[in-house]
Design an enzyme around this catalytic site. Structure first.
Site, PDB file in Angstrom:
ATOM      1  N   TYR A 142       0.850  -1.185   0.000  1.00 42.16           N
ATOM      2  CA  TYR A 142       0.000   0.000   0.000  1.00 42.16           C
ATOM      3  C   TYR A 142       0.886   1.236   0.000  1.00 42.16           C
ATOM      4  CZ  TYR A 142      -3.393   3.486   1.682  1.00 42.16           C
ATOM      5  OH  TYR A 142      -4.192   4.599   1.833  1.00 42.16           O
ATOM      6  N   ASP A 237       9.347   2.955  -0.564  1.00 43.19           N
ATOM      7  CA  ASP A 237       8.313   3.610   0.234  1.00 43.19           C
ATOM      8  C   ASP A 237       8.558   3.233   1.689  1.00 43.19           C
ATOM      9  OD1 ASP A 237       6.170   4.653   1.499  1.00 43.19           O
ATOM     10  OD2 ASP A 237       4.635   3.631   0.289  1.00 43.19           O
ATOM     11  N   LYS A 265       4.576   9.236   8.593  1.00 41.95           N
ATOM     12  CA  LYS A 265       4.400   8.637   9.920  1.00 41.95           C
ATOM     13  C   LYS A 265       5.400   9.174  10.967  1.00 41.95           C
ATOM     14  CE  LYS A 265       1.455   5.105   8.235  1.00 41.95           C
ATOM     15  NZ  LYS A 265       1.443   4.201   7.103  1.00 41.95           N
TER      16      LYS A 265
HETATM   17  C1  LIG Z   1       0.688   4.709   5.732  1.00 42.68           C
HETATM   18  C2  LIG Z   1       1.397   4.483   4.467  1.00 42.68           C
HETATM   19  C3  LIG Z   1       1.226   5.316   3.353  1.00 42.68           C
HETATM   20  C4  LIG Z   1       0.194   6.416   3.310  1.00 42.68           C
HETATM   21  O1  LIG Z   1       0.478   7.411   4.217  1.00 42.68           O
HETATM   22  P1  LIG Z   1      -0.731   8.409   4.641  1.00 42.68           P
HETATM   23  O2  LIG Z   1      -0.068   9.379   5.562  1.00 42.68           O
HETATM   24  O3  LIG Z   1      -1.756   7.546   5.278  1.00 42.68           O
HETATM   25  O4  LIG Z   1      -1.220   9.055   3.413  1.00 42.68           O
HETATM   26  C5  LIG Z   1       1.998   5.094   2.237  1.00 42.68           C
HETATM   27  N1  LIG Z   1       2.893   4.100   2.206  1.00 42.68           N
HETATM   28  C6  LIG Z   1       3.082   3.272   3.244  1.00 42.68           C
HETATM   29  C7  LIG Z   1       4.106   2.192   3.157  1.00 42.68           C
HETATM   30  C8  LIG Z   1       2.323   3.418   4.410  1.00 42.68           C
HETATM   31  O5  LIG Z   1       2.486   2.573   5.414  1.00 42.68           O
END
Ligand SMILES: *Cc1c(COP(=O)(O)O)cnc(C)c1O
Length: 425
Positions: A142, A237, A265
């Protein structure tokens, strides 16, 4: 009806599904979500006054738990001087320098407001820089809810069993190739056939959004090698793994340098911050240095940046990773022992302080194997753990997090709770 239920009723009248982000709704596990009143350290309290050991940590950001004093002090200072100017401020430079210090692959970095914004912007940049349109992602990974990335995605999309989202134009989704994670031959044949058309590959180097799934030995190396040879951009990511699995993220743990990295995060310390960065040559394609446009009214917001900076400074000084590993391995062993005593087949995947208990007897290395989990059993386990005072992510396909505020006694209590629950699931 308790207060959480009452609030959820009210919320459903006015907010779609009653929540502002789908996984919060407890759809997969059943029942109604808990409305949270407050948090302190490793614990949270719901609006009915019940206390829980928190293993969600706001879905990853709270590596020091709730209300760490450094973050509160930093926020206080900003309240004295103004919360937003839409003009550059010193702390933005400090935060950018801190990120670059811990991530040697990041020579330049742009701050945004969320992980979604970071990945969307990184993809646009990769396309702009290479002049190519195709992108590659992995099943069950994701990367936020950007159009190009909302194809066979993990997290809430996986939890709700939605393969693709209506509203994403076919033409755009058609440019996204989805491959199985951790599968070298699928990767090789994609690059054999389309290597020269691939703008970028985006990957969670340790997947967290199909539950925690580490990369197999040599897989990230192969990814680095193939992208390099075909002139494609490799995007790690690390929105979840950055400053989580190590200060320098998964790229430090596995010793791989991607071209671009996305963060979020933890770098916001509980406030909304995202970032994307990497090789200067690529990042200088971003406006106003270059032609690829990306902007934000509240980007680099003083409150958010101050919270992030205070968190990264403390990570620099306190280096909690050994402690997190100790807590994590104790919890992992305890959970495995408890499951084995109860005769319940599980696989516990863990990298440092992120982990998932999969209710399956197969090794989980991709989304296919993750889906062999008995989700009904997970759901019963989840609710029994709540009753015992442990708040886990409300889905089999999400990683749980330990914070530096968790204590040995939290961990022992959690193992005891799991021992009870596993005997009944
Ligand atoms: C949480 C997450 C996202 C999205 O971040 P948001 O701040 O919720 O938009 C993208 N990539 C990864 C790997 C994530 O864990």
């Amino acid at each position: 009806m308790n207060r959480s239920e009452q609030l959820f009723r009210r919320a459903q009248e006015i907010i779609p599904g009653g929540v502002n982000s789908p996984v919060r709704a407890f759809r997969a596990v059943g029942g109604h979500p808990l409305f949270i009143q407050r948090g302190e350290g490793s614990h949270i309290w719901d609006v009915d006054g019940r206390e829980y050991i928190d293993y969600v940590g706001s879905w990853g950001p709270l590596i020091f738990g709730h209300r760490p004093p450094e973050v509160l002090r930093a926020l206080q200072q900003i309240l004295e001087i103004g919360t937003s100017f839409g003009a550059p401020t010193e702390r933005e430079v400090d935060l950018a320098e801190f990120i670059a210090k811990f991530f040697p692959s990041v020579e330049k970095v742009r701050l945004v407001n969320s992980g979604t914004e970071a990945t969307m912007s990184a993809i646009r940049l990769a396309r702009g820089f290479t002049g190519r349109e195709r992108i590659v992602k992995f099943d069950g990974c994701y990367h936020g809810h950007g159009d190009s990335l909302l194809v066979k995605a993990g997290s809430g999309v996986a939890t709700l069993g939605l393969p693709d989202s209506p509203g994403v134009p076919q033409n755009l989704a058609g440019l996204t190739t989805v491959l199985p994670f951790n599968n070298p031959s699928a990767l090789k044949s994609e690059f054999d056939r389309h290597g020269k058309d691939i703008a970028c590959v985006i990957v969670e180097p340790v997947a967290g959004n199909m539950g925690c799934v580490p990369p197999r030995a040599g897989y990230l190396e192969l990814l680095r090698d193939l992208t390099q040879r075909s002139g494609s951009i490799l995007i790690f990511d690390e929105v979840m793994t950055g400053f989580r699995v190590a200060r320098g993220g998964a790229q430090q743990v596995y010793g791989i340098e991607p071209d671009l990295t996305t963060l979020g995060k933890i770098i916001g310390g509980g406030l909304p911050v995202g970032a994307y960065g990497g090789r200067a040559e690529i990042m200088d394609y971003v406006a106003p240095a270059g032609p690829v446009y990306q902007a934000g009214t509240l980007s680099g917001n003083p409150l958010a940046v101050a919270a992030g900076l205070a968190t990264l400074r403390r990570l620099d000084e306190a280096a909690p990773y050994n402690n997190l590993e100790t807590l994590g391995s104790r919890l992992e062993r305890g959970l495995i022992e408890a499951a084995s005593k109860a005769g319940v087949p599980v696989r516990v995947n863990r990298v440092g302080s992120m982990f998932t208990v999969f209710f399956t007897n197969q090794d989980v290395m991709d989304f296919e194997s993750a889906k062999t989990s008995d989700t009904q059993r997970f759901n019963r386990f989840f609710h029994m753990m709540l009753d015992e005072g442990a708040y886990l992510p409300p889905s089999q396909f999400e990683a749980a997090f330990i914070s530096a505020a968790h204590t040995n006694s939290d961990i022992e209590r959690t193992i005891e709770a799991a021992s009870k629950a596993l005997r009944k699931v």
